[in-house]
Each structure stands twice: as structure tokens, then as C-alpha cells.
Design an enzyme around this catalytic site. Structure first.
Site, PDB file in Angstrom:
ATOM      1  N   ASP A 119       0.673   3.798   5.904  1.00  0.00           N
ATOM      2  CA  ASP A 119       0.739   3.462   4.670  1.00  0.00           C
ATOM      3  C   ASP A 119       0.578   4.661   3.627  1.00  0.00           C
ATOM      4  OD1 ASP A 119       1.964   0.803   5.008  1.00  0.00           O
ATOM      5  OD2 ASP A 119      -0.253  -0.004   4.818  1.00  0.00           O
ATOM      6  N   GLN A 155       0.630  -1.274   0.038  1.00  0.00           N
ATOM      7  CA  GLN A 155       0.046  -0.130   0.097  1.00  0.00           C
ATOM      8  C   GLN A 155       0.814   1.298  -0.041  1.00  0.00           C
ATOM      9  OE1 GLN A 155      -3.269   2.468   2.851  1.00  0.00           O
ATOM     10  NE2 GLN A 155      -3.021   0.156   3.151  1.00  0.00           N
ATOM     11  N   GLY A 189      -7.619  20.832  19.271  1.00  0.00           N
ATOM     12  CA  GLY A 189      -7.267  22.294  19.618  1.00  0.00           C
ATOM     13  C   GLY A 189      -7.953  23.046  20.859  1.00  0.00           C
ATOM     14  N   GLY A 190      -8.034  24.363  20.680  1.00  0.00           N
ATOM     15  CA  GLY A 190      -8.429  25.093  21.797  1.00  0.00           C
ATOM     16  C   GLY A 190      -9.931  25.229  21.751  1.00  0.00           C
ATOM     17  N   GLU A 205       1.281  -1.334   8.427  1.00  0.00           N
ATOM     18  CA  GLU A 205       0.422  -0.091   8.841  1.00  0.00           C
ATOM     19  C   GLU A 205       0.441  -0.033  10.419  1.00  0.00           C
ATOM     20  OE1 GLU A 205      -1.463   2.299   7.116  1.00  0.00           O
ATOM     21  OE2 GLU A 205      -1.766   3.221   9.366  1.00  0.00           O
TER      22      GLU A 205
HETATM   23  N1  CAO Z   1      12.039  -9.921  -9.403  1.00  0.00           N
HETATM   24  C1  CAO Z   1      12.895 -10.670  -8.527  1.00  0.00           C
HETATM   25  N2  CAO Z   1      12.667 -10.508  -7.272  1.00  0.00           N
HETATM   26  C2  CAO Z   1      11.852  -9.714  -6.653  1.00  0.00           C
HETATM   27  C3  CAO Z   1      11.048  -8.695  -7.560  1.00  0.00           C
HETATM   28  C4  CAO Z   1      11.253  -8.964  -8.755  1.00  0.00           C
HETATM   29  N3  CAO Z   1      10.663  -8.334 -10.035  1.00  0.00           N
HETATM   30  N4  CAO Z   1      10.336  -8.028  -6.733  1.00  0.00           N
HETATM   31  C5  CAO Z   1      10.643  -8.361  -5.707  1.00  0.00           C
HETATM   32  N5  CAO Z   1      11.468  -9.381  -5.426  1.00  0.00           N
HETATM   33  C6  CAO Z   1      12.105  -9.997  -4.278  1.00  0.00           C
HETATM   34  C7  CAO Z   1      12.893  -9.069  -3.375  1.00  0.00           C
HETATM   35  O1  CAO Z   1      14.159  -9.016  -4.225  1.00  0.00           O
HETATM   36  C8  CAO Z   1      12.797  -9.618  -2.102  1.00  0.00           C
HETATM   37  O2  CAO Z   1      13.776 -10.733  -2.110  1.00  0.00           O
HETATM   38  P1  CAO Z   1      14.899 -11.011  -0.995  1.00  0.00           P
HETATM   39  O3  CAO Z   1      14.134 -11.211   0.261  1.00  0.00           O
HETATM   40  O4  CAO Z   1      15.669 -12.159  -1.409  1.00  0.00           O
HETATM   41  O5  CAO Z   1      15.574  -9.722  -0.797  1.00  0.00           O
HETATM   42  C9  CAO Z   1      11.362 -10.357  -2.096  1.00  0.00           C
HETATM   43  O6  CAO Z   1      10.892 -10.120  -3.407  1.00  0.00           O
HETATM   44  C10 CAO Z   1      10.398  -9.808  -1.280  1.00  0.00           C
HETATM   45  O7  CAO Z   1      10.446  -8.494  -0.735  1.00  0.00           O
HETATM   46  P2  CAO Z   1       9.912  -7.972   0.631  1.00  0.00           P
HETATM   47  O8  CAO Z   1      10.997  -8.660   1.551  1.00  0.00           O
HETATM   48  O9  CAO Z   1      10.115  -6.367   0.409  1.00  0.00           O
HETATM   49  O10 CAO Z   1       8.566  -8.607   0.691  1.00  0.00           O
HETATM   50  P3  CAO Z   1       7.802  -9.353   2.100  1.00  0.00           P
HETATM   51  O11 CAO Z   1       6.664  -9.544   1.435  1.00  0.00           O
HETATM   52  O12 CAO Z   1       8.577 -10.128   2.640  1.00  0.00           O
HETATM   53  O13 CAO Z   1       7.579  -7.961   2.902  1.00  0.00           O
HETATM   54  C11 CAO Z   1       7.171  -5.719   3.474  1.00  0.00           C
HETATM   55  C12 CAO Z   1       6.605  -6.966   2.763  1.00  0.00           C
HETATM   56  C13 CAO Z   1       5.988  -4.616   3.269  1.00  0.00           C
HETATM   57  C14 CAO Z   1       6.934  -6.056   5.087  1.00  0.00           C
HETATM   58  C15 CAO Z   1       8.288  -5.056   3.150  1.00  0.00           C
HETATM   59  O14 CAO Z   1       8.258  -4.885   2.131  1.00  0.00           O
HETATM   60  C16 CAO Z   1       8.836  -3.923   3.909  1.00  0.00           C
HETATM   61  O15 CAO Z   1       9.040  -3.903   5.261  1.00  0.00           O
HETATM   62  N6  CAO Z   1       8.757  -2.955   3.159  1.00  0.00           N
HETATM   63  C17 CAO Z   1       9.222  -1.536   3.777  1.00  0.00           C
HETATM   64  C18 CAO Z   1       7.937  -0.912   4.691  1.00  0.00           C
HETATM   65  C19 CAO Z   1       6.754  -0.723   3.985  1.00  0.00           C
HETATM   66  O16 CAO Z   1       6.651  -0.508   2.741  1.00  0.00           O
HETATM   67  N7  CAO Z   1       5.507  -1.322   4.624  1.00  0.00           N
HETATM   68  C20 CAO Z   1       4.273  -1.131   4.160  1.00  0.00           C
HETATM   69  C21 CAO Z   1       3.642  -2.148   3.591  1.00  0.00           C
HETATM   70  S1  CAO Z   1       2.001  -1.690   3.241  1.00  0.00           S
HETATM   71  O17 CAO Z   1       1.241  -2.090   4.348  1.00  0.00           O
END
Ligand code: CAO
Length: 415
Positions: free
Chosen positions: A168, A17, A247-248, A139
Site C-alpha cells: 500500500d 491506504q 548483501g555481501g 496489502e
Molecule cells: N460517489 C459515488 N460513488 C462513489 C464515490 C462517490 N464519491 N466514491 C466511490 N464510489 C463508488 C465507486 O464508483 C464504486 O462503485 P461501483 O462498484 O458501482 O463501481 C464503489 O464506490 C466502491 O469502489 P471500490 O470497488 O473501489 O471499493 P471496494 O471497497 O469494493 O474495494 C479495494 C476496495 C481497495 C479492494 C478496491 O478499491 C481496489 O482493489 N482498489 C485498487 C487496489 C488498491 O488500491 N488496493 C489497496 C487498498 S489499501 O489496502
């Protein structure tokens, strides 16, 4: 008509998001947003909270309007070659992967700079530098760590998260502003830069008034506009203020006619000092005008509970809309508690394009929230979110790949 960000190309590596909120806004301002997704699966939200089997969810479609989607496996060498071409051609790379993920893919700042020194690299992370910088964040974690949860809810209850996605979507908004500012600065420096919007920091920015109150509390040991005053106790941290106005101008949520069966038959009522005589007249309590206990705003702070109880006796005789109509005639600030159902049907929000109906090839018609920012020279037309990889051929063709090369990349599962 032209758009504010015409000609700006965004390499959109966002998911879920926070990041998609940012790039959707940029798309609405006219940027060409190319969303890069993994082949087969794509953004995880395509499949989350589905209401129709095998159809992109509303979660995805409502956050990815006006974008193009390409599939690309950046972990394959040929995928990196395509990505490098995109880095060369685009102005901004936006991402919200977990900390370190971009570096693990080989897409370091140095690598990007070596290909395109004008590129702006914009990131959402849960936390900035510090003990939690490596944490994954969603979030509600941001709401808790940014000071919102500890200051929301009622005094006798636990901390409370809010339905507004301030962690988010709130952070996405902050990032979009950072990107536009960096684009502007690039006009004079010729260089890109890194833009970081940590979710904790963005939530704290939205909770700025609570840090104000923390310092007031430390100095005076009380907060007169909070419901804990005058009878309750204050500790050493800003307490939860229930529905009190920040606020106030004291305010509260009051029952309206029908509250027994309608969970949203309520109105927010503000007793602004300037219209206090009008408030007294409307509720038939003109004796308060000459009563010392109610005559001044500071005197009234000692009696807010009985004041709002008396006003509520009046609001309970009216529907929230009847109350609105009467109160508006007297310039008394107030607002109905609107349900999502009422908002979805709101004629004026539809007329301004803030609520829009969008058509989608597999889902059909659905409602979405359009661009809440209105610009006279850059109007927004909301178009549907792309299907997974819908624009892969088109974008690769624009990058100079031949049809044969694209077919080869597909055969090798690079796209
Ligand atoms: N080709 C190949 N690999 C890809 C890719 C692509 N096109 N797109 C993504 N990937 C891979 C990434 O390289 C990553 O791989 P590694 O773990 O090997 O480094 C993997 O996909 C997943 O990425 P991620 O760790 O970001 O995803 P997740 O689902 O495990 O975590 C989230 C999700 C949101 C917790 C994490 O991305 C995060 O903390 N983001 C920053 C904070 C944020 O934006 N949070 C809000 C989310 S909205 O509620």
C-alpha cells in the site's frame, strides 16, 4: 516559505491506504489536495479500527493530513457536473478504485481529456494488464504476488508477510513519483498523461534483489550468504533467508541482555569485512584473526552459524543500547530492534518531525508519522486530517457555486 508543489491542485479520489499515502505526500510538498468522498460514509477507513467511538480512526487521520475534504455523489447527474468543474480546475486526478470503477462512473480518460487535456490521471491498481487485472487487491495480496512473502520468513516455516506496508504505502510512494515526473513532462508537452502504479509491480521493485538472487541461483545452484549454505539444500526458487543480511555483508539478529522477558531485546549485527578485526577484538576472539577458517570473508561464509553464536554470547551480556554504543565506537554496523513504543518516544525522530503530535477537534492529540522526506526549501508542516465534508462549501465556493446553489445541492443529497 514557499512549497515545492505550490499551485498544484489534486483531485483526490483515493481511499483506504495506497492512494491516500500518495496524495498525503503531495500535500506535504504543498499541493492543494481536495479529497472527494461519498456523503454520509466517506472513506471506509474513517470507521475502521476505531479506538474512540464515532471519531475518525487513526487509520484515516494518519493517512489524510493536510487535505481538504468535500462530499460528492458522482453517481448523480448534478454530482457529475460538480466533478466536471473540479476536473477542469485541477492538475491531477488520483484514484485507487477497483478496476473499472472510474469508467463505470463515466469518468473515462476520454471524458477527462475532453474537459482538461492537461490533466494527469494517476491510478493504483492491484495488478497491471494480465490475468489478474480485474482483481481487487489489499496489502497482503500484493506482498504475496510481488515476491515478498515467498522470500520472507524462515526456511522451515510458511511464507511470511512483513509489517512494513510495502504493497500500500510502497505503491503510494511509487505513484507520487510518477505524478511529479508527469507534472515535469507536462511543462514541455503541455499534455497530461495516465500514470499507473500496480501494487504487484511496486512490491516486486522493492524485491529487486530477490530476482537478482533467483538468477544467481539458476546459474550456480547455491547462494553462499543464505542460511541454507553450506549444510542445507537449495531448490529451484530463491528460499526464505530468515534474518540473514541480503548483501555481501553477513548479518543476523542476536539476543541482548533481557531477551528472556523483553521481546525486542535484540540487535542486528553485521560482520562487515572491513571491520572484522574490530569484531574479533570486541568479542575477545582475537585468535580468529590468524585462524584460516575465519581469515577471509569467503572462508567465514562456511562458519556463519558458529560465528554468530559466539558474537551472541557477547551481545547477551549487554543491553541493545550498550552494545550499540560499544560497536559504534568501532564502526561496526549494527542496529537495535526498536519497538513501536520506543520509536514513539524517540527524541530525535520527534525533533526532525518524522514523529509528530497532531491535534484533532474530536480526537484530541495523537501521534503520527510526518514527512520522511526532508527538503531544505520546502519544509513540511503537518496539519490534521479533515472531517468528512469539512471543506465542501469552501471548495464549491471557489469553483464559483453560489450559497443558494450549494444549499440546493445539499437538499438533493448531491453533496
Ligand atoms: N460517489 C459515488 N460513488 C462513489 C464515490 C462517490 N464519491 N466514491 C466511490 N464510489 C463508488 C465507486 O464508483 C464504486 O462503485 P461501483 O462498484 O458501482 O463501481 C464503489 O464506490 C466502491 O469502489 P471500490 O470497488 O473501489 O471499493 P471496494 O471497497 O469494493 O474495494 C479495494 C476496495 C481497495 C479492494 C478496491 O478499491 C481496489 O482493489 N482498489 C485498487 C487496489 C488498491 O488500491 N488496493 C489497496 C487498498 S489499501 O489496502
Amino acid at each position: 516559505m514557499s512549497k515545492a508543489l505550490d499551485g498544484v491542485r489534486i483531485l483526490d479520489f483515493t481511499h483506504v491506504q495506497s492512494g491516500p499515502t500518495c496524495t498525503q505526500l503531495l500535500a506535504w510538498f504543498g499541493a492543494d489536495v481536495i479529497k472527494v468522498e461519498r456523503a454520509g460514509e466517506g472513506d471506509a477507513t474513517r470507521g475502521q479500527l476505531r479506538d474512540i467511538p464515532n471519531v475518525d480512526s487513526l487509520y484515516f487521520t494518519m493517512l489524510n493530513h493536510n487535505k481538504r475534504s468535500i462530499t460528492l455523489n458522482t453517481k448523480k447527474p448534478k454530482g457529475m457536473e460538480v466533478l466536471n468543474r473540479l476536473i477542469k480546475e485541477c492538475d491531477v486526478l488520483v484514484e485507487n478504485f477497483a478496476p473499472g470503477a472510474l469508467d463505470r462512473m463515466g469518468i473515462t480518460w476520454e471524458h477527462i481529456q475532453s474537459i482538461n487535456p492537461r490533466m494527469i490521471v494517476a491510478s493504483v491498481k492491484g495488478f497491471g494488464p494480465g490475468p489478474y487485472e480485474d482483481c481487487k487487491v489489499y496489502e497482503n495480496v500484493a506482498q504475496c504476488a510481488g515476491g515478498s512473502a515467498s522470500t520472507s520468513g524462515f526456511d522451515d516455516g510458511p511464507p511470511m508477510v512483513t509489517g512494513a506496508q510495502i504493497g500500500d504505502s510502497g505503491t503510494g510512494l511509487h505513484l507520487a513519483l510518477g505524478i511529479v515526473a508527469a507534472l515535469y513532462q507536462r511543462n514541455s508537452t503541455g499534455r497530461g498523461q495516465k500514470v499507473l502504479a500496480p501494487m504487484q509491480d511496486a512490491v516486486l521493485n522493492l524485491c529487486r534483489v530477490k530476482l537478482r538472487d533467483q538468477q544467481r541461483l539458476e546459474r550456480t545452484h547455491t547462494l553462499h550468504e543464505y542460511p541454507q549454505y553450506p549444510d542445507g539444500k537449495f531448490g529451484d526458487a530463491v528460499p526464505r533467508a530468515g534474518n540473514s543480511s541480503g548483501g555481501g555483508q553477513p548479518g543476523s539478529i542476536l539476543k541482548c541482555k533481557g531477551w528472556e522477558t523483553d521481546p525486542n531485546a535484540y540487535i542486528y549485527f553485521i560482520t562487515q569485512g572491513a571491520v572484522w578485526p574490530e569484531v574479533c577484538k570486541v568479542i575477545g576472539q582475537e585468535d580468529w584473526l590468524t585462524d584460516e577458517a575465519f581469515a577471509t570473508p569467503s572462508a567465514r561464509l562456511l562458519h556463519l552459524k558458529p560465528i554468530f553464536a559466539r558474537i551472541e554470547q557477547w551481545t547477551m551480556t549487554k543491553t541493545k543500547f550498550e552494545a550499540m554504543e560499544i560497536l559504534n565506537q568501532h564502526d561496526i554496523p549494527c542496529g537495535p530492534i526498536l519497538s513501536m513504543k520506543e520509536i514513539a518516544e524517540d527524541a530525535s525522530l520527534r525533533a526532525t518531525g518524522t514523529i509528530v503530535e497532531v491535534d484533532h477537534p474530536t480526537r484530541g492529540k495523537y501521534l503520527s508519522v510526518g514527512n520522511p522526506i526532508k527538503m531544505s526549501d520546502s519544509p513540511t508542516e503537518v496539519t490534521r486530517a479533515p472531517l468528512l465534508g469539512e471543506h465542501t462549501e469552501e471548495v464549491l465556493g471557489q469553483l464559483g457555486f453560489s450559497a443558494e446553489q450549494v444549499a440546493q445541492l445539499r437538499a438533493e443529497s448531491v453533496i
